[in-house]
Structure formats: structure tokens, C-alpha cells
Design an enzyme around this catalytic site. Sequence first.
Site, mmCIF file in Angstrom:
data_model
loop_
_atom_site.group_PDB
_atom_site.id
_atom_site.type_symbol
_atom_site.label_atom_id
_atom_site.label_comp_id
_atom_site.label_asym_id
_atom_site.label_seq_id
_atom_site.Cartn_x
_atom_site.Cartn_y
_atom_site.Cartn_z
ATOM 1 C CB CYS A 161 -2.557 1.179 -2.796
ATOM 2 S SG CYS A 161 -2.767 2.918 -3.160
ATOM 3 C CG ASP A 172 -1.829 1.226 1.250
ATOM 4 O OD1 ASP A 172 -2.431 1.521 0.205
ATOM 5 O OD2 ASP A 172 -1.913 1.910 2.288
ATOM 6 C CB SER A 173 0.113 4.756 -0.788
ATOM 7 O OG SER A 173 -1.115 4.787 -0.080
ATOM 8 C CB CYS A 206 -10.132 4.885 -0.398
ATOM 9 S SG CYS A 206 -8.706 5.595 0.454
ATOM 10 C CB THR A 207 -6.427 1.520 1.969
ATOM 11 O OG1 THR A 207 -5.966 2.865 1.818
ATOM 12 C CG2 THR A 207 -5.820 0.642 0.901
ATOM 13 C CG HIS A 208 -7.123 5.572 4.799
ATOM 14 N ND1 HIS A 208 -6.269 5.167 3.798
ATOM 15 C CD2 HIS A 208 -6.345 6.158 5.747
ATOM 16 C CE1 HIS A 208 -5.031 5.506 4.114
ATOM 17 N NE2 HIS A 208 -5.049 6.104 5.289
ATOM 18 C CB THR A 268 -4.347 5.392 -5.632
ATOM 19 O OG1 THR A 268 -5.304 6.030 -4.785
ATOM 20 C CG2 THR A 268 -3.825 6.392 -6.636
ATOM 21 C CE1 TYR A 300 2.787 5.771 -3.305
ATOM 22 C CE2 TYR A 300 1.646 3.941 -4.337
ATOM 23 C CZ TYR A 300 2.783 4.458 -3.755
ATOM 24 O OH TYR A 300 3.913 3.660 -3.633
ATOM 25 N N GLY A 301 -2.943 9.209 -3.736
ATOM 26 C CA GLY A 301 -4.244 9.623 -4.284
ATOM 27 C C GLY A 301 -4.274 10.981 -4.941
HETATM 28 N N1 DGL Z 1 -4.038 3.820 -0.185
HETATM 29 C C1 DGL Z 1 -4.719 4.857 -0.933
HETATM 30 C C2 DGL Z 1 -5.885 4.254 -1.702
HETATM 31 O O1 DGL Z 1 -6.430 3.221 -1.348
HETATM 32 C C3 DGL Z 1 -5.197 5.980 -0.010
HETATM 33 C C4 DGL Z 1 -4.081 6.822 0.559
HETATM 34 C C5 DGL Z 1 -3.281 7.544 -0.510
HETATM 35 O O2 DGL Z 1 -3.793 8.503 -1.127
HETATM 36 O O3 DGL Z 1 -2.158 7.133 -0.727
HETATM 37 O O4 DGL Z 1 -6.277 4.795 -2.707
#
Ligand code: DGL
Length: 281
Positions: free
Chosen positions: A89, A26-27, A200-202, A91, A58-59
Amino acid sequence: MTRRHAPPTTCPPAGGASRKPIGVFDSGIGGLTVFDAIARRMPAEDLVYFGDTAHVPYGTKSPDAVGRYSSEVARHLDGVGIKALVVACNTASAVALPKVRRSTHVPVIGVILPGARAAAAASGSGSIGIIGTEATISSGAYTRAVGGLRPGARVTGAACPLFVPLVEEGWWDHPVTETVARHYLGPMKRAGVDSLILGCTHYPLLRGVVGRVMGKGVTLIDSAAATAVEIRALLRRIGLERTDGKGRHRFIVSDGPERFRRLARRLIGRDVEVRCHRFDL
Ligand code: DGL
């Protein structure tokens, strides 16, 4: 660049290969939601998690930058020795999956297709919402995936950039988060979606707030859970699933191991040991 990995269905179950870990990338910290879903479903598997904390988020970055960072991580994990790679991730899955595949020898799974599949199956009306980072939404990757699986589906997308910092602040069920969610999710409600992909992961950590704002009739699709199901199916298919013993978990970040450790405690509820690997990018 030449294609270096073998397609999953032709990958032979090499001796001892099933004992190698699954790589999860993941990022940053958010991919721990995917990591956790895999660890719960496949407790015997060794897992190695890489959070590219030097380059997060990364987003908000260009597909080119996300592609470079993601390839670097995939090459590193390939060198560590993994049997499959999960791009947790959204993104990176949306904009860099082909590049990641060219950077490793092992089968690669992203989170877009599992999430899209779950949404296409869950939706009654065919009106499906997708929320994610700016890069994920503007890539159109989820819209294309849903459209391919369920022709005629109506997909409404919305970028929710403030959700990531709110989750990292620990404001998972905070009035401010609810106000922000009401603002972002207005178009989804007006479109009358009956399923909403948390792309999105979060976002699985905001399930409570998002569910409250969207209302009872809307099914929330968690790509993390859908991806865990998919990686297990893949490993079974290619004869690399491990079912005996208790898996070991390793964590690597490209910067700030202390912050990662602190947030990991909050996200997955346990203390983890974190190693730092810096890239020369
Ligand atoms: N991990 C990113 C995603 O799932 C979210 C955080 C980021 O922007 O890096 O898109």
C-alpha cells in the site's frame, strides 16, 4: 515502542527460514498488483497476502489511523510466520513504514523507494510527476525520496481520489475514467513531466488511459514492478530467496471475503480462497 526487527543486512539465514512465505500487505484489494508482480518474478516463493478490507480506504484517513491499522496487520503477519514483509500500500508506505518496522521482526520493504528509484533513473529532464491518494500526496514521501535520489529534480504531485473506486468498478478503460484522468492529469501535462509515478496500488490498472492522456513521451513508472525487483534483491542478499518448486499463495482479509474474491478474479484473473481474520480495533 522498542525496535524489534533486525536490519535486513544483519538478519541471519536461519534454518528453514527461506521456506517461510513473504507477507504482502495492503489496505484492501489493490495490493494484488504488487502481489502479482512478485508472484510472476518469484514463482517459487510462498506468498501470504493480507488485505485490510475492514479499514479500506487508507488514502483518506489520518497518518495516525493508518499507522494503527498497519501495525496491527504487521503484528498479525509476524505471528503467521513470514520471512519478509512488503507493504504494497502506497499510503501505508508513505505514512506508516517506521511503525510497521517496529511491529515485526522481519525485514520490511515499502513501495515508495523502489518507485522513486525507478523514476529518478528513467527521467531525462528531471521533471517527474507523482499521482496517488490524498494521504500519499500530502505526506510528500515520494517528493522527498525522489529529491534524495536526484537532487534538483522537479516533482509535481496530484491526488486522484476517484481512480480507486473507478478501478474497483472495473472501469479501467472507460470514457468516464478518461474524462476524470484528463482533469487530474492537467497539471502534470502543463508541468511537462517526462516520467509519471503511478503511486497507488490501483493505478497500474489504469496504465492504458493514463498513458493515452499523458502521451507517448511520458514514461509510466509502476511501483509494483519496481518493488518486486527490490524484494528479490533483498532476499538474495540475506540468503533467504527460494528458487525451487512452485510457491503457494494464501489470502487473508479483515472483512468481506466474498467481495475480495470477486474483485481478485477481475484483478489477477483467477479464483482464490480467502480467509477472514477480524481485528478487535
Ligand atoms: N492501497 C492504497 C494505496 O496504494 C489505495 C487504496 C486506499 O486508499 O486504501 O495508496
